[in-house]
Design an enzyme around this catalytic site. Structure first.
Site, PDB file in Angstrom:
ATOM      1  N   ARG A 643       0.808  -1.175   0.056  1.00  0.00           N
ATOM      2  CA  ARG A 643      -0.039   0.167  -0.036  1.00  0.00           C
ATOM      3  C   ARG A 643       0.843   1.395   0.042  1.00  0.00           C
ATOM      4  O   ARG A 643       0.299   2.266   0.380  1.00  0.00           O
ATOM      5  CB  ARG A 643      -0.881   0.137   1.119  1.00  0.00           C
ATOM      6  CG  ARG A 643      -2.080  -1.084   1.075  1.00  0.00           C
ATOM      7  CD  ARG A 643      -3.056  -0.955  -0.037  1.00  0.00           C
ATOM      8  NE  ARG A 643      -4.080  -1.788   0.151  1.00  0.00           N
ATOM      9  CZ  ARG A 643      -4.670  -2.761  -0.787  1.00  0.00           C
ATOM     10  NH1 ARG A 643      -3.804  -2.748  -1.955  1.00  0.00           N
ATOM     11  NH2 ARG A 643      -5.857  -3.512  -0.497  1.00  0.00           N
ATOM     12  N   CYS A 693     -11.237  -0.865   1.777  1.00  0.00           N
ATOM     13  CA  CYS A 693     -10.969  -1.599   3.120  1.00  0.00           C
ATOM     14  C   CYS A 693     -10.789  -0.310   4.206  1.00  0.00           C
ATOM     15  O   CYS A 693      -9.832   0.368   3.429  1.00  0.00           O
ATOM     16  CB  CYS A 693     -10.023  -2.549   2.857  1.00  0.00           C
ATOM     17  SG  CYS A 693     -10.701  -4.045   2.098  1.00  0.00           S
ATOM     18  N   GLU A 763      -6.057   1.612   6.716  1.00  0.00           N
ATOM     19  CA  GLU A 763      -5.672   1.589   5.203  1.00  0.00           C
ATOM     20  C   GLU A 763      -6.055   2.807   4.470  1.00  0.00           C
ATOM     21  O   GLU A 763      -5.074   3.356   3.687  1.00  0.00           O
ATOM     22  CB  GLU A 763      -5.978   0.523   4.709  1.00  0.00           C
ATOM     23  CG  GLU A 763      -5.396   0.123   3.549  1.00  0.00           C
ATOM     24  CD  GLU A 763      -5.866  -1.065   2.547  1.00  0.00           C
ATOM     25  OE1 GLU A 763      -6.451  -1.165   1.589  1.00  0.00           O
ATOM     26  OE2 GLU A 763      -5.458  -2.321   3.239  1.00  0.00           O
TER      27      GLU A 763
END
Length: 775
Positions: A643, A693, A763
């Site tokens: 990420r 998410c 996230e």
């Protein structure tokens, strides 16, 4: 003698309250030695008490010389001064009991009813003073000028007093004249059924020695008296014994003219108060004055000073009008908002900030509150002011919010969810010229209203500064580049929530992007990149800085190269990228199809799905540093991981990338793979607006599974909900604010940590802020 005792010194607990404070002043004017204490002393009441010579003590400071203790209805038995008084054998009484005892030797004019008591009492006192008719009085509030005290003894047999039914002490009064404008059910903590409060009103009517003056529409809300009305009852209202109608209103000077008839000895009256509800209150006051024997004149109420917290105008100019009102029952709110709506006409929005008062009232009337508030154009809800009550199921502000969402789904409604300061900051930024903002409630919302005025004034100055900067930025770029001030960002995000960018820009190419970055650097502006608005949450207060979006067509190139590579601009939507590649028979990009972003965002976040990652298909990236330098960096020199891409996270802006397909494949094979991935997403991911998410998967575990195992699917805050399809998604069920979403993420994180020992890390990006500020 009071209560069969010799009383010279009286101590008042809760003396800053609007019930006990004026009574304390009246007692002092009668010659009693009066002291008092309160945990929440307002400056205005403090000045009135000192002016009356009342000695103020700290909490628990029961004076040595004290013969009687009087308590406001908000004071509980465990109060230290109450305990000390009982320990010394001093009699303790409630405010209503003491007022009734004082009134026994007087010709009492009792102003009662469910709503409008304070205003009607103040209007009657004003009329009597203007007419030169001597009468003592005890108001249940403060006049809106410093010159008129809330109580006076006046050396007369007459006493005008507001009689409160909330705690049952209304049963102690036997008035000479009783005035009641309306008989709605209220105070469900004391009166469990409408019949109970109706019996209380019937009782005081039955004990009235002279005339009962009753509003002609007193029973419009369904109330009824369970015993015959007495012959001594007369009515006021259109077509009643004391007949009136509104002849005209003059909002410019805050006055209305009434045409009077029936038993009124005068034909007209001018009232310095607006609205049908105040017209009825004024008619009741004039009728009561006539029944007392006061000479009436048309101008008795022309200089009415008003009552604090009753349609108090805190600000009125060509751009903004701010009202504060004590309304805390659905009937009062309906009357207030209808009056304001009539005054506004079609010239502006009516914005209401409402603070429910008491959990018991909120639980009983939440649906009625929703119906009343639906008259507004926008509603902001503050947490319940409990007034000493314990919490009650169904009696919280969130319950009013849910009722409003059901009753008026199109109405913009915001619930502060404990973050009142954030909500008010958002409101301060969002008002537009012509708006009317009404702060409504009986708690401490009056203080909030005044704080908000200061905040709104500061935001106006800040907004002007940002507008000036926007003009300068606009002048530094080509006409093809969009530069906007206070651009809403919610429609540009997949979560569909959040506030505005102070400045928003869509550069038309590298030259304009470089110019924007240099201007921002020179002005010390924070710069934020916005792609398709996925994987982020914009705070409700918006983003203080320059938000740049590569949404211009110049950034959406898709160019197949002869060596099998593809050059794609950072503004290309991932879905479009996949579709164009499929048509060209170039495979390997299918995993990107369901990610709701563009290539620039995917590069910055190294977006992944279906077991693959963006940098799996990247050969090199073209980027611009915050200094405006353009570089092309091979994949091997980029530092990527889960990420993130360090070079893009730490200030670089992706302009585009050379992508390398996995292989040439028949278009129909690629299409089948895309369909398979889409079917999988439909089964495993929610369809409602979301940011993807919320939490990263911890080492060796799945965040969604942990959240699910903690029983958090379906958990809601406002319009935000933990998805029943995938627990690592928070979805917007409609009307969710960023504050709702952030609070729900915080709750999930805390619950998972408590039950599993795993601390989940976000996230999604908290756009323009840091998660550590709110978690």
């Amino acid at each position: 003698m009071l209560f069969g005792r010799a009383v010279a010194a009286i101590h008042c607990v809760g003396v800053a309250g609007m019930g006990l404070g004026p009574l304390a002043i009246y007692l002092a004017r009668l010659g009693f030695e009066v002291s008092g204490e309160d945990d929440h002393m307002s400056g205005v009441m403090h000045a009135q008490l000192e002016r009356a010579g009342i000695a103020l003590t700290p909490t628990g400071g029961l004076p040595g010389r004290c013969d009687l203790v009087a308590c406001s209805s908000a004071v509980r038995d465990g109060h230290p001064s109450v305990g000390a008084a009982r320990g010394r054998g001093i009699h303790v009484v409630r405010r209503g009991e003491l007022l009734a005892e004082i009134a026994r030797g007087k010709k009492l004019v009792a102003i009662c009813g469910s709503h409008g008591k304070t205003t009607t009492t103040a209007l009657l006192v004003t009329a009597l003073r203007r007419a030169g008719f001597p009468a003592g009085y005890v108001l249940g509030g403060l006049f809106d000028d410093d010159a008129t005290p809330p109580a006076d003894a006046a050396g007369s047999d007459w006493l005008v007093a507001e009689i409160d039914e909330s705690d049952g002490t209304i049963e102690n009064f036997s008035p000479e004249i009783t005035v009641a404008g309306n008989l709605d059910w209220d105070h469900p903590d004391h009166y469990r059924e409408p019949a109970a409060i109706e019996a209380a009103f019937a009782g005081i009517f039955g004990r009235t020695r002279g005339t009962v003056l009753l509003g002609a529409n007193a029973f419009a809300g369904g109330a009824r008296l369970r015993q015959p009305l007495r012959e001594s009852i007369v009515t006021f209202g259109p077509g009643a014994d004391f007949d009136f109608r509104v002849e005209n209103e003059s909002p410019a000077d805050g006055r209305q003219a009434l045409a009077l008839g029936g038993r009124f000895p005068i034909a007209t009256a001018t009232v310095r108060a607006l609205g049908a509800f105040n017209a009825a209150n004024a008619a009741a006051a004039l009728a009561a004055a006539h029944l007392m024997g006061a000479p009436l004149a048309p101008d008795l109420l022309a200089a009415f000073p008003g009552v604090r917290r009753r349609q108090s105008v805190l600000l009125a100019n060509s751009e903004l009008t701010v009202i504060e009102d004590y309304a805390h029952h659905p009937a009062e709110i309906s009357a207030l908002l209808a009056s304001l709506r009539a005054r506004i006409g079609g010239k502006g929005r009516l914005i209401v900030v409402f603070q429910p008062h008491r959990h018991s009232r909120t639980a009983r009337f939440k649906a009625d509150f929703a119906a009343a508030l639906a008259l507004a154009d926008r509603v902001s809800l503050i947490d319940v002011y409990p007034a000493g009550e314990p919490p009650q199921e169904g009696g919280h502000t969130i319950d009013v919010y849910r009722e409003l969402r059901r009753a008026a789904p199109a109405l913009p409604v915001v619930y502060c969810n404990g973050k009142t300061d954030v909500m008010l900051a958002v409101l301060a930024r969002s008002v537009t010229p012509g708006d009317w903002v009404a702060f409504v409630g009986a708690g401490d919302i009056d203080r909030r209203a005044r704080e908000w005025l200061v905040l709104a004034d500061e935001y106006r100055r800040v907004a002007n500064r940002w507008a000036t900067i926007a003009v300068a930025l606009r002048g530094s770029v080509s006409v093809e580049t969009k530069v906007r001030h206070e651009e809403p960002l919610a429609p540009r995000t997949t979560m569909r929530a959040g506030g505005a960018a102070r400045i928003y820009a869509e550069p038309a190419g590298e030259t304009d992007l470089r110019a924007l970055l240099r201007e921002a650097r020179a002005r010390a502006l924070d710069v934020f990149l916005l792609g398709r608005g996925s994987n982020l949450i914009v705070p409700d207060e918006g983003v203080d800085g320059l938000v740049i979006s590569l949404a211009h067509p110049a950034w959406q190139a898709f160019e197949p190269r002869g060596d099998g590579g593809i050059w794609a601009g950072a503004g290309v939507r991932l879905k479009n990228l996949c579709g164009l590649a499929a048509k060209a028979g170039l495979g390997g990009f299918e995993f990107l199809d369901g990610i709701p972003g563009n290539l620039g965002g995917a590069l910055r976040m190294n977006a992944g799905a279906m077991g693959a990652w963006t940098f799996d298909v990247v050969e090199r990236v073209r980027l611009m540093t915050r200094d405006g330098e353009v570089r092309e960096v091979p994949r091997a020199e980029l530092h990527t991981g889960y990420r993130h891409c360090a070079e893009l996270r730490d200030g670089g802006i992706a302009l585009g990338a050379l992508l390398r397909p996995s292989a040439a494949r028949p278009a129909e094979d690629i299409a089948r793979q895309l369909d398979a991935y889409r079917d999988k997403r439909r089964e495993s991911q929610p369809r409602e607006p979301s940011a993807g998410c919320i939490f990263k998967n911890p080492e060796g575990a799945a965040a969604g599974r942990l959240i699910d195992e903690c029983g958090l699917k379906g958990e809601c805050v406002g319009g935000a909900e933990v998805s029943a399809v995938h627990a690592n998604f928070i979805v917007n069920r409609g009307g969710a604010t960023a504050t709702d979403i952030i609070e729900l993420a915080r709750i999930v994180r805390v619950r998972v940590a408590e039950k599993t020992g795993v601390t989940l890390e976000p996230e999604v990006i908290l756009y323009g802020k840091e998660w550590r500020e709110v978690l």
